[in-house]
Scaffold this motif. Structure first.
Motif, PDB file in Angstrom:
ATOM      1  N   GLY A 183     -18.876 -17.694  55.465  1.00 11.02           N
ATOM      2  CA  GLY A 183     -19.989 -18.426  56.080  1.00 11.02           C
ATOM      3  C   GLY A 183     -20.975 -17.471  56.734  1.00 11.02           C
ATOM      4  O   GLY A 183     -22.194 -17.569  56.534  1.00 11.02           O
ATOM      5  N   GLU A 184     -20.454 -16.523  57.490  1.00  9.89           N
ATOM      6  CA  GLU A 184     -21.352 -15.557  58.138  1.00  9.89           C
ATOM      7  C   GLU A 184     -22.065 -14.698  57.111  1.00  9.89           C
ATOM      8  O   GLU A 184     -23.229 -14.331  57.277  1.00  9.89           O
ATOM      9  CB  GLU A 184     -20.570 -14.667  59.120  1.00  9.89           C
ATOM     10  N   LEU A 185     -21.361 -14.342  56.045  1.00  5.33           N
ATOM     11  CA  LEU A 185     -22.003 -13.530  55.002  1.00  5.33           C
ATOM     12  C   LEU A 185     -23.093 -14.331  54.293  1.00  5.33           C
ATOM     13  O   LEU A 185     -24.169 -13.798  53.985  1.00  5.33           O
ATOM     14  CB  LEU A 185     -20.951 -13.047  53.986  1.00  5.33           C
ATOM     15  N   ASP A 186     -22.846 -15.637  54.071  1.00  2.00           N
ATOM     16  CA  ASP A 186     -23.886 -16.501  53.496  1.00  2.00           C
ATOM     17  C   ASP A 186     -25.111 -16.507  54.397  1.00  2.00           C
ATOM     18  O   ASP A 186     -26.237 -16.318  53.938  1.00  2.00           O
ATOM     19  CB  ASP A 186     -23.357 -17.940  53.344  1.00  2.00           C
ATOM     20  N   ASP A 187     -24.872 -16.726  55.691  1.00  2.00           N
ATOM     21  CA  ASP A 187     -25.987 -16.790  56.639  1.00  2.00           C
ATOM     22  C   ASP A 187     -26.739 -15.471  56.713  1.00  2.00           C
ATOM     23  O   ASP A 187     -27.958 -15.436  56.927  1.00  2.00           O
ATOM     24  CB  ASP A 187     -25.461 -17.136  58.039  1.00  2.00           C
ATOM     25  N   GLY A 188     -26.001 -14.378  56.559  1.00  2.00           N
ATOM     26  CA  GLY A 188     -26.636 -13.054  56.655  1.00  2.00           C
ATOM     27  C   GLY A 188     -27.290 -12.617  55.357  1.00  2.00           C
ATOM     28  O   GLY A 188     -27.802 -11.503  55.280  1.00  2.00           O
ATOM     29  N   GLY A 189     -27.209 -13.466  54.340  1.00  2.00           N
ATOM     30  CA  GLY A 189     -27.873 -13.128  53.081  1.00  2.00           C
ATOM     31  C   GLY A 189     -27.137 -12.072  52.273  1.00  2.00           C
ATOM     32  O   GLY A 189     -27.727 -11.334  51.480  1.00  2.00           O
ATOM     33  N   PHE A 190     -25.809 -11.966  52.493  1.00  2.00           N
ATOM     34  CA  PHE A 190     -25.027 -10.925  51.814  1.00  2.00           C
ATOM     35  C   PHE A 190     -24.961 -11.161  50.302  1.00  2.00           C
ATOM     36  O   PHE A 190     -25.006 -10.220  49.517  1.00  2.00           O
ATOM     37  CB  PHE A 190     -23.612 -10.909  52.411  1.00  2.00           C
ATOM     38  N   PHE A 191     -24.828 -12.431  49.924  1.00  2.00           N
ATOM     39  CA  PHE A 191     -24.669 -12.754  48.491  1.00  2.00           C
ATOM     40  C   PHE A 191     -26.035 -12.944  47.862  1.00  2.00           C
ATOM     41  O   PHE A 191     -26.519 -14.062  47.690  1.00  2.00           O
ATOM     42  CB  PHE A 191     -23.824 -14.026  48.333  1.00  2.00           C
ATOM     43  N   ARG A 192     -26.667 -11.857  47.495  1.00  2.00           N
ATOM     44  CA  ARG A 192     -28.045 -11.959  47.014  1.00  2.00           C
ATOM     45  C   ARG A 192     -28.127 -12.547  45.618  1.00  2.00           C
ATOM     46  O   ARG A 192     -29.069 -13.228  45.280  1.00  2.00           O
ATOM     47  CB  ARG A 192     -28.696 -10.572  47.029  1.00  2.00           C
ATOM     48  N   ALA A 193     -27.153 -12.246  44.788  1.00  2.00           N
ATOM     49  CA  ALA A 193     -27.174 -12.770  43.412  1.00  2.00           C
ATOM     50  C   ALA A 193     -26.199 -13.951  43.347  1.00  2.00           C
ATOM     51  O   ALA A 193     -24.992 -13.746  43.340  1.00  2.00           O
ATOM     52  CB  ALA A 193     -26.755 -11.679  42.432  1.00  2.00           C
ATOM     53  N   PRO A 194     -26.729 -15.171  43.300  1.00  2.00           N
ATOM     54  CA  PRO A 194     -25.840 -16.353  43.364  1.00  2.00           C
ATOM     55  C   PRO A 194     -24.780 -16.357  42.264  1.00  2.00           C
ATOM     56  O   PRO A 194     -23.657 -16.807  42.499  1.00  2.00           O
ATOM     57  CB  PRO A 194     -26.811 -17.528  43.197  1.00  2.00           C
ATOM     58  N   ASP A 195     -25.102 -15.815  41.092  1.00  2.00           N
ATOM     59  CA  ASP A 195     -24.113 -15.840  40.016  1.00  2.00           C
ATOM     60  C   ASP A 195     -22.970 -14.850  40.258  1.00  2.00           C
ATOM     61  O   ASP A 195     -21.939 -14.906  39.609  1.00  2.00           O
ATOM     62  CB  ASP A 195     -24.771 -15.550  38.655  1.00  2.00           C
ATOM     63  N   LYS A 196     -23.171 -13.902  41.171  1.00  2.00           N
ATOM     64  CA  LYS A 196     -22.107 -12.953  41.501  1.00  2.00           C
ATOM     65  C   LYS A 196     -21.263 -13.424  42.677  1.00  2.00           C
ATOM     66  O   LYS A 196     -20.239 -12.808  42.986  1.00  2.00           O
ATOM     67  CB  LYS A 196     -22.716 -11.578  41.871  1.00  2.00           C
ATOM     68  N   ARG A 197     -21.710 -14.490  43.374  1.00  2.00           N
ATOM     69  CA  ARG A 197     -21.026 -14.865  44.611  1.00  2.00           C
ATOM     70  C   ARG A 197     -19.532 -15.100  44.400  1.00  2.00           C
ATOM     71  O   ARG A 197     -18.694 -14.591  45.150  1.00  2.00           O
ATOM     72  CB  ARG A 197     -21.665 -16.128  45.216  1.00  2.00           C
ATOM     73  N   ALA A 198     -19.196 -15.844  43.357  1.00  2.00           N
ATOM     74  CA  ALA A 198     -17.786 -16.216  43.167  1.00  2.00           C
ATOM     75  C   ALA A 198     -16.905 -14.978  43.015  1.00  2.00           C
ATOM     76  O   ALA A 198     -15.846 -14.872  43.643  1.00  2.00           O
ATOM     77  CB  ALA A 198     -17.654 -17.125  41.945  1.00  2.00           C
ATOM     78  N   SER A 199     -17.372 -14.003  42.236  1.00  2.00           N
ATOM     79  CA  SER A 199     -16.506 -12.843  42.037  1.00  2.00           C
ATOM     80  C   SER A 199     -16.474 -11.953  43.279  1.00  2.00           C
ATOM     81  O   SER A 199     -15.442 -11.348  43.590  1.00  2.00           O
ATOM     82  CB  SER A 199     -16.940 -12.043  40.797  1.00  2.00           C
ATOM     83  N   MET A 200     -17.614 -11.905  44.010  1.00  2.00           N
ATOM     84  CA  MET A 200     -17.607 -11.118  45.245  1.00  2.00           C
ATOM     85  C   MET A 200     -16.651 -11.744  46.263  1.00  2.00           C
ATOM     86  O   MET A 200     -15.918 -11.036  46.959  1.00  2.00           O
ATOM     87  CB  MET A 200     -19.025 -11.011  45.812  1.00  2.00           C
ATOM     88  N   VAL A 201     -16.670 -13.067  46.342  1.00  2.00           N
ATOM     89  CA  VAL A 201     -15.769 -13.763  47.274  1.00  2.00           C
ATOM     90  C   VAL A 201     -14.305 -13.476  46.899  1.00  2.00           C
ATOM     91  O   VAL A 201     -13.471 -13.191  47.763  1.00  2.00           O
ATOM     92  CB  VAL A 201     -16.055 -15.275  47.278  1.00  2.00           C
ATOM     93  N   ARG A 202     -14.026 -13.502  45.617  1.00  2.00           N
ATOM     94  CA  ARG A 202     -12.642 -13.213  45.192  1.00  2.00           C
ATOM     95  C   ARG A 202     -12.233 -11.804  45.596  1.00  2.00           C
ATOM     96  O   ARG A 202     -11.123 -11.586  46.080  1.00  2.00           O
ATOM     97  CB  ARG A 202     -12.513 -13.372  43.675  1.00  2.00           C
ATOM     98  N   ASN A 203     -13.148 -10.846  45.436  1.00  2.00           N
ATOM     99  CA  ASN A 203     -12.815  -9.463  45.816  1.00  2.00           C
ATOM    100  C   ASN A 203     -12.515  -9.351  47.303  1.00  2.00           C
ATOM    101  O   ASN A 203     -11.564  -8.677  47.708  1.00  2.00           O
ATOM    102  CB  ASN A 203     -13.973  -8.519  45.464  1.00  2.00           C
ATOM    103  N   ILE A 204     -13.353  -9.996  48.106  1.00  2.00           N
ATOM    104  CA  ILE A 204     -13.147  -9.936  49.561  1.00  2.00           C
ATOM    105  C   ILE A 204     -11.818 -10.592  49.925  1.00  2.00           C
ATOM    106  O   ILE A 204     -11.038 -10.057  50.728  1.00  2.00           O
ATOM    107  CB  ILE A 204     -14.329 -10.619  50.296  1.00  2.00           C
ATOM    108  N   ARG A 205     -11.543 -11.742  49.334  1.00  2.00           N
ATOM    109  CA  ARG A 205     -10.271 -12.424  49.630  1.00  2.00           C
ATOM    110  C   ARG A 205      -9.085 -11.548  49.216  1.00  2.00           C
ATOM    111  O   ARG A 205      -8.092 -11.466  49.930  1.00  2.00           O
ATOM    112  CB  ARG A 205     -10.213 -13.770  48.909  1.00  2.00           C
TER     113      ARG A 205
END
Lengths: 274, 274
Positions: B206-228
């Motif tokens: 949530g904080e990363l969303d608010d901070g604009g971390f996920f700039r490429a929406p199509d990459k969000r899912a894989s970036m989230v998986r990596n962080i998890r």
């Protein structure tokens, strides 16, 4: 123990890269020398010394290195632990006691397998050892990914520095080489075939029959099985079989009994039983 | 290395009987002392010395024994190797080189497992070590059932006497105790539950969303998986999860973004995603 052969190629080139050994503030040059020797025993060559108060490359270190001068000569010296670890991708910290840090703990064997896996994956591992009396400080331990500790008698846990390095080197060498003994039982003679062993059984049992060894006929079968099992457990070579034939012949020679019995021993068992 | 705790009971009583260590003609009292120390490290206590030229119980031996005086004091002295082995049911001879004898060869780990099995079956094992320079003589080796040798770098195979005893003691102690590290990672805090970790994910993402971390929406899912996955590999305790919440809150606090966002972190992931 004897057994060094300097004509043999150092194995190191054919093994995955061994761990860097990092000594933090070693106090005694003797210990640095003994560490170099222990490293050489197990084909480790990269020693780093952080703030060595000892004359880590002096005469005393060389005496205790017992010929492992290449390790002493190549040792690198650092003022900061961080600099000594900078290029490593996996750092393990050795500690004798639980130090209250939430870090996974490996015994030396598991640590060694991890170091080999790291090198195989293209990384480089190092194992950090602390001061002779007080070990590593907590801040130094926190630089490591994992802790290594030694299974020792808690009532007498004072491994010295070179012994601790020796155990890490030994486990690494086992992990890197597969842990087989340095040599196997020499096999100067081929293993005896089943037929050759059967002929030996026939010879032995025939001479025992003639000598009246099997006094209780109802026990003969089980006694024969026991004798055959004893010989099988010996895993005799062809030469061993010949030696046993000779021993039986020498023991039975000249003894009263059916004439020429001693000469049947080259026939396989089935011939004798017919 | 530090870590001795003399208040702890010697483990030896709870373990299968360890091997007798037999030194044949040790030349240096220092080495007998170092052997005693190595034995004590691994809860071995029975030392036998055959024709020790060294003053095997003298002052020098005691200095090198570093406190393992009980081993020195209880050592027995013999004139003949046969007498030193008389009561043993399994004798292993250590050699550095292949000695041309048709005897099975074990690496130290296999030898140690054999020694434990022998004691468990009610027998008593001993491991024989030879002279510092020349090792055991062939006739002495022939008294043993098996040979033990050490996997070492063939270009630098000079293990000293105490190091050889140390490796045998170490492997025996591993075999007798199961080889677990002397301590495990401290667990001061229970492991986090799945729900607690999910809530942390929700907070971070949530904080990363608010901070604009996920700039490429199509990459969000894989970036989230990596962080998890990074956080799962950390195997966080409940205290770790709290620390991470605090870190994320401290990093995002006061940053421009939807008001109050930082306070959602106690809710599990599914609430946030709805």
């Amino acid at each position: 123990m004897a057994g060094t052969d300097h004509s043999k190629t150092d194995l190191a080139a054919s093994l995955p890269k061994g761990p860097v050994i990092i000594l933090v503030e070693p106090q005694l040059a003797e210990n640095v020398g003994s560490v170099a020797r222990a490293m050489a025993n197990f084909a480790l060559s990269e020693l780093r010394v952080v703030r060595g108060r000892a004359q880590a490359d002096g005469e005393k270190a060389r005496v205790f290195a017992a010929g492992a001068h290449h390790v002493i000569d190549a040792a690198r010296h650092f003022d900061r632990v961080e600099d000594a670890l900078a290029d490593l991708t996996l750092v393990l910290a050795t500690t004798a006691r639980e130090r209250g840090q939430a870090k996974p703990v490996d015994a030396p064997q598991a640590a060694a397998e991890r170091v080999v896996a790291e090198a195989t994956a293209g990384g480089r591992a190092g194992v950090m050892f602390g001061r002779e009396r007080t070990g590593l400080e907590n801040d130094e331990i926190s630089l490591a990914a994992r802790v290594v500790t030694f299974p020792v008698n808690p009532a007498y846990a004072s491994l010295n520095l070179a012994q601790a390095v020796l155990l890490v080197g030994y486990e690494w060498f086992k992990a890197a080489t597969g842990g087989a003994p340095a040599f196997e039982m020499p096999t100067k003679s081929p293993a005896a075939t089943h037929e050759q062993i059967s002929a030996l059984f026939a010879h032995i049992e025939g001479e025992l029959d003639d000598g009246g060894f099997f006094r209780a006929p109802d026990k003969r079968a089980s006694m024969v099985r026991n004798i055959r099992n004893m010989i099988h457990r010996m895993e005799p070579s062809l030469q061993d079989v010949r030696t046993l034939h000779g021993m039986v012949a020498a023991l039975s020679d000249g003894r009263p009994g059916p004439e020429g019995r001693g000469r049947t021993y080259l026939k396989p068992l089935k011939d004798v039983e017919e």
